[in-house]
Scaffold this active site. Structure first.
Site, PDB file in Angstrom:
ATOM      1  N   CYS A 119      19.576 107.458  70.784  1.00 29.39           N
ATOM      2  CA  CYS A 119      19.412 106.495  69.700  1.00 29.39           C
ATOM      3  C   CYS A 119      20.719 105.737  69.469  1.00 29.39           C
ATOM      4  CB  CYS A 119      18.932 107.221  68.440  1.00 29.39           C
ATOM      5  SG  CYS A 119      18.223 106.116  67.223  1.00 29.39           S
ATOM      6  N   HIS A 135      14.181 110.778  70.073  1.00 31.40           N
ATOM      7  CA  HIS A 135      15.055 111.927  69.827  1.00 31.40           C
ATOM      8  C   HIS A 135      14.498 113.228  70.401  1.00 31.40           C
ATOM      9  CE1 HIS A 135      17.877 110.262  66.682  1.00 31.40           C
ATOM     10  NE2 HIS A 135      16.969 109.296  66.751  1.00 31.40           N
ATOM     11  N   GLU A 161      15.753 116.100  70.493  1.00 33.45           N
ATOM     12  CA  GLU A 161      16.049 117.269  69.647  1.00 33.45           C
ATOM     13  C   GLU A 161      15.025 117.404  68.521  1.00 33.45           C
ATOM     14  OE1 GLU A 161      17.585 114.423  69.393  1.00 33.45           O
ATOM     15  OE2 GLU A 161      18.207 114.043  67.318  1.00 33.45           O
TER      16      GLU A 161
END
Ligand code: ADP
Ligand code: MG
Lengths: 752, 217, 80, 80
Positions: free
Chosen positions: B86, B187, B189
């Site tokens: 990002c 993302h 994660e």
């Protein structure tokens, strides 16, 4: 800036002084929004005429917004105690104990008037302000909720305000790095000239990190951290928050404050490091009333005095007057109280996080607040006179003449509508439709805690490193509170509690945001008093302490008041975290559809059905039932904790029909509902919820319902690709695809 | 110091999430302040999501001048894994370590929701463990997420299955020629645990961990 | 001295903001606006009195920080 | 015709972005820049040939959409 509930406070209650009609507007104190009586009071306190800077301080500190002068008396009726309450109302945020050395801090606040004047910056600075209230306590803010209300989207200006406010929340909340995981959005005529923008923030902290807004012992040094001070929102506190909109719109515009989420992010990290390393005695955020509040409140709390040197304040603009420096509402500023030996360490932390800091004052052993500027004493007043000794009004209450008529004005002999059409119309109503257009513009996943996110009832946030999760729901319902403020006030607490139970959690603490009209009108004060009683009764019935809140008066335009619109934010605790957290999207084909709650009674008063279908708002909502509420909550908790249902949804706006449709849409599976009386499908009677469950769980569910002493029956099942309402002989069918498309596009279609 | 460095710029906010997800995979991680210049010993580095310097001027524009970026560029040169997620992706583009630039989403709205991406190149440090053609559901969380590549030199590693933000060639992730520097908009994660809704991102983080260990010399 | 920097997106680069504004202008009845392109302006206060030297420095600033050569062009104007 | 609109924040209104840019310019050694204020530019293509009429219309557009009169000032320049 926060709710003063101190019971020992002597209620020298007065009739508020009205200025003579021929009032000479040139009198400085009147231009600053102080009444002649309040001015007299200042003369008594000082024994002399106030200096300009002193008058400025009194005007902002004694404003409705900061002093709660019209509401304090009533707010004392809230139940505020429970064994797990660590900090109740009166501090920047309420704090509860959630076990194993962990605390939760939370607070809700309104930014209605600023958002009307400039929607993006008004909403953005509202987010910044509520964050500071929470990290001032030593907590790391972990989530935000926004409750926003506007006039109908058919009007261009309402569309402008709505999209501006949403962008402002996204622009600030996303960039500051705190997820906005839920909230409420509603549209009603009464908010057309007067949008409501409330924001709630939740933080967590270790017990030993708790910090209070106190100045500490004499000798303690006051360090101003963060943004440079400019002429932002001068007089905003007293002017924007007490003048009604029609004037505000034009005249007050230069008072607009601009938010800087980047500065706030650095400020959060810097402050959290100060707490971790025990470098501060106390902290106070600078919000409304800026420096005036940040020096007087902590000094008063410490029963001490303070010397402040305005020359040391780091400024953005040259030649600011003492009054301007004291009233400025420049954002992203904090006042830290530090023992002399640690000042250098504090300045070093500020430097590392790349924020400005300046030593501006020192706590003194007397109780005087002394302010100097370029060598001159510009103010010398008793610190407590700005806070604890602020005026306290017992404004007259009057039951509105029209309330009885409103109650008797209920729709009679309605005939059964085409159910599919009626449901589709409700799903297309902006207040009921999916709010994904809103929450998908908000980062609602940051920190990897969001176990149950937006689009459900309550939200569930896990606390990493523990087996705990905090559940939160924020709820308001202006229509119900307009029809019956006392019942309405109780009903929103019960709805929030049930929403929280839908995640398996136990309600632990509540904050409230009371958005009302002009308190100088007896009917408005009556509504206010009734709502306070309603909220208090429900909280008492559920054993929920009120730990903080906020009051916003003068929500009127051209003399028309908004619906009384209290909003509550309820925090609950669940432990252990449910393995499969319940979500509306988890119903699957073959599951039963259950309805739990008091059956029988039907009441469409204040329902979305009457509003959307007939534009009717009348009748009287049913009285809530505390016993039934507790039963519903406990059944909800059992169903989740024992893994008996993967998808639960309380029956609220739109009644059973909309509630069931929302599960079907989220789960992308059809549903068939059996009914007897069509009105059951749209009634919003309280303490009811529906849930999906495997057929194999039937016996255990019935036992759980019996144990909880609440009726629960199977009213249908999930399957296929339609939403079907079935009565012997009759079937109404709405295909899921249409329902889903309509519900998901309701907002975007109106904004395109 | 060995393991994976996670750089913290003023305004970064996904650094702890990244550490959490990487450590769940057994990786050793270190937070690296943007003024640090010694990354010696690190096997790889992640520039996490967030709003470095408030995204002021242009997203990533100010961050690319942080002292830490010099050693990050050296690691990229030396072939060690450098991944930008990002905001980190935006910074790598501003630094011209990756091709193109990221501009506002086509619809001019912030987008936070899970999206489907298809892995089209498994020869990079972020995709080595993934199947070619694998479709992963991973949350997007950006306003400046539209990748544009005027010179048409970007090597696309993953594509959006649907055009969510107007990105040229539907690029959701791009790499340098060597494949050791990758920028990705969604993302991973945030998709590393079932309880959060998806674990599809693990395969990408596992690739990163494996290639970091592999890059040890 | 006062210096103004204008930054423009290179024409080949998409300008979602410009496109959106053009669309909403049309919605508001301003359909006589055929295209909108957005740019940015920076007003700098620079210490010094040699316009040429200042132009050089500010141009440098544009090359390094203020503009992104991949997608933007810039223009520096030193006010007399 | 080509019309250029310049939009500036009113001087009393904070400009955090400008302040941040100034700080990072100083970090890069350009400490001779004392202040930075940011602004926006819109380049419009407007159908028509009466400059006065076009100026009027674009000024309207500024009031309604392009500028935020609450915190911004604007300037309309119709190119000959
Ligand atoms: N303004 C908003 N911001 C973020 N989420 C919102 C907002 N408005 C509604 N939501 C989310 O949409 C869902 C439905 O909202 P609402 O109808 O108020 O729920 P309920 O009827 O259970 O109170 C909730 O999960 C809520 O968090
Ligand atoms: Mg609900």
């Amino acid at each position: 800036m926060n709710v003063e509930l101190a019971p020992e406070e002597d209620a020298l209650t007065e009739e508020p002084g009205e200025n003579p009609v021929d009032s000479d507007e040139d009198l400085l104190h009147r231009r600053l929004g102080l009444t002649d009586d309040e001015y007299e009071r200042i003369l008594d306190i000082l024994g002399r005429p106030p200096r300009p800077a002193e008058l400025a301080m009194y005007s902002v500190m004694w404003s409705e917004h900061c002093s709660y002068k019209s509401s304090r008396l009533h707010l004392r009726r809230f139940p505020t105690e429970a064994p797990w309450v660590v900090v109740g109302p009166g501090e920047n945020a309420g704090v509860i104990d959630i076990g194993d050395g962990w605390l939760a801090a939370f607070r809700i606040e309104s930014h209605n008037h600023p958002s009307f004047v400039e929607p993006y910056q008004g909403a953005a600075t509202g987010v910044g302000g509520i964050l500071r209230d929470v990290f001032t306590m030593g907590a790391r803010p972990i989530a935000l909720w926004d409750q926003i209300r506007f006039g109908p989207l058919e009007e261009a200006h309402n569309r402008y305000l709505f999209s501006g406010v949403v962008s402002g929340i996204a622009g600030y909340g996303n960039a500051v790095g705190v997820p906005t995981v839920g909230g409420e959005v509603a549209f009603e005529k009464c908010y057309s000239g007067n949008p409501l923008v409330n924001v709630m923030c939740l933080g967590v902290l270790r017990r030993e990190q708790l910090v209070l807004g106190t100045a500490g012992a004499p000798g303690t040094v006051a360090v101003l951290l963060g943004a440079a001070t400019g002429r932002d929102g001068i007089g905003g506190a007293s002017v924007l928050a007490s003048a009604s909109f029609d004037e505000a719109a034009g005249a007050k515009r230069p008072a607009v404050q601009v938010g800087d989420p980047f500065e706030e992010k650095k400020l959060i990290e810097a402050c959290l490091e100060l707490y971790e390393r025990n470098l501060v005695v106390g902290v106070q955020d600078l919000g409304a009333a800026g420096l005036s509040c940040a020096v007087s409140e902590p000094a008063a709390r410490a029963g001490a005095g303070m010397r402040v040197e305005l020359d040391r304040v780091h400024v953005r603009e040259p030649n600011m007057t003492a009054a301007e420096l004291l009233m400025s509402e420049s954002q992203e500023r904090m006042m830290a109280f530090v023992s002399p030996a640690l000042v250098d360490a504090v300045l070093a932390v500020a430097a590392r996080w790349e924020i400005d800091a300046s030593v501006v004052g020192e706590v003194t052993s007397d109780t005087a607040l002394v302010v100097t500027y370029s060598g001159e004493t510009v103010a010398e007043v008793p610190a407590a006179s700005l806070t604890e000794e602020a005026p306290l009004y017992d404004r007259p209450l009057g039951e509105p003449s029209w309330i009885e008529d409103l109650w008797s004005n209920s729709l009679t002999h309605m005939t059964q509508p085409a159910l599919a059409t009626a449901l589709l119309r409700l799903l297309d109503d902006p207040s009921l439709a999916s709010s994904a257009w809103v929450y998908e513009q908000f980062d609602h996943m940051l920190f990897l805690n969001t176990v149950v996110g937006p689009g459900n009832d309550g939200n569930l946030l896990r606390i990493k490193g523990t087996d705990k999760a905090l559940a939160v729901s924020t709820d308001g319902n202006g229509r119900l509170c307009h029809l019956d403020p006392r019942r309405g006030g109780a009903l929103i607490v019960y709805e929030a509690a049930l929403n929280v139970a839908m995640t398996g959690a136990q309600p632990r603490g509540l904050v409230d945001n009371l958005n009302f009209g002009n308190p100088e009108k007896p009917e408005v004060m009556w509504q206010f008093s009734q709502v306070v009683d309603g909220i208090s009764e429900a909280c008492a019935a559920l054993g929920i302490p009120v730990v903080g809140g906020n009051v916003s008066f003068y929500n009127e335009t051209d003399g028309i008041d908004i619906y009384p619109t209290p909003v509550v934010g309820l925090v609950g605790l669940v432990e252990p975290v449910p393995v499969t957290p319940p979500r509306l999207s988890r119903a699957t084909a073959g599951m039963d559809l259950w309805l739990a709650g008091p059956g029988g009674s039907i009441n469409l008063a204040g329902s979305a059905y009457e509003q959307v279908t007939f534009g009717h708002v009348g009748g009287r909502p049913s009285a809530p039932d505390g016993t039934m509420a507790r039963a519903a909550i406990s059944l909800g908790q059992t169903l989740v904790q024992e893994g008996l249902s993967p998808a639960l949804h309380d029956v609220s706006d739109g009644g059973l029909a909309v509630t069931v449709a929302e599960i079907a849409i989220a789960s992308e599976v059809g549903v068939t509902v059996d009914y007897t009386d069509w009105r059951h499908l749209f009634s919003e009677e309280p303490h009811r919820f529906v849930f999906a469950a495997e057929v194999s769980n039937r016996r255990r569910i019935s036992e759980a319902a019996q144990a909880a002493r609440i009726p629960a029956e199977r009213i249908g099942s999930f399957d296929g690709t339609d939403i079907t309402f079935r009565r012997e002989g009759a079937r109404a069918v709405l295909d899921l695809a249409t329902a889903s498309a309509t519900c998901r596009s309701a907002l975007s279609r109106r904004l395109a | 110091m060995s393991g994976i460095g996670v750089v913290v710029f003023p305004g970064s906010n996904c650094e702890h999430d990244m550490v959490w997800a990487l450590e769940a995979l057994g990786a050793e991680t270190h937070l690296v302040w943007h003024r640090d210049t010694d990354l010696s010993g690190l096997d790889g580095v992640v520039l996490p999501g967030g709003f470095a310097h408030g995204d002021y001027l242009r997203t990533g524009a100010i961050a690319r001048f942080s002292p830490v970026m010099a050693p990050v560029a050296e690691m990229a040169e030396s072939g060690k894994p450098v991944v930008g997620i990002c905001n980190g992706f935006q910074i790598l583009c501003e630094a011209q370590i990756l091709a193109g630039a990221l501009i506002a989403n086509r619809d001019l709205r912030f987008i936070c929701r899970p999206v489907e991406i298809e892995v089209v190149d498994t020869d990079t440090v972020l995709t080595s463990a993934a199947e070619p053609g694998a479709v992963l559901t991973i949350p997007l969380n950006s306003y400046e997420g539209q990748h544009c590549d005027p010179d048409g030199t970007a090597r696309v590693v993953a594509r959006y299955v649907e055009d969510v933000n107007g990105s040229q060639n539907l690029a959701a992730a791009v790499a340098n020629a060597r494949g050791n520097v990758v920028g990705i908009m969604p993302h991973p994660e945030r998709a590393s645990e079932e309880i959060l809704g998806s674990a599809d991102g693990r395969i990408l983080l596992e690739s990163l961990v494996a290639s970091s260990v592999g890059s040890r010399t | 001295m006062k210096v103004t920097v204008h930054i423009e997106r290179r024409p080949v680069i998409a300008d979602p903001e410009g496109a959106t504004i053009a669309r909403s202008l049309a919605d508001l009845g301003y359909d006589d606006v055929s295209t909108v392109r957005t740019g940015r302006t920076f007003h700098l206060e620079v210490v010094g009195d040699d316009p040429e030297h200042i132009r050089k420095r500010v141009t440098e600033m544009c090359e390094t920080l203020l503009a992104n050569p991949v997608i933007e062009d810039y223009e520096v104007a030193v006010e007399p």
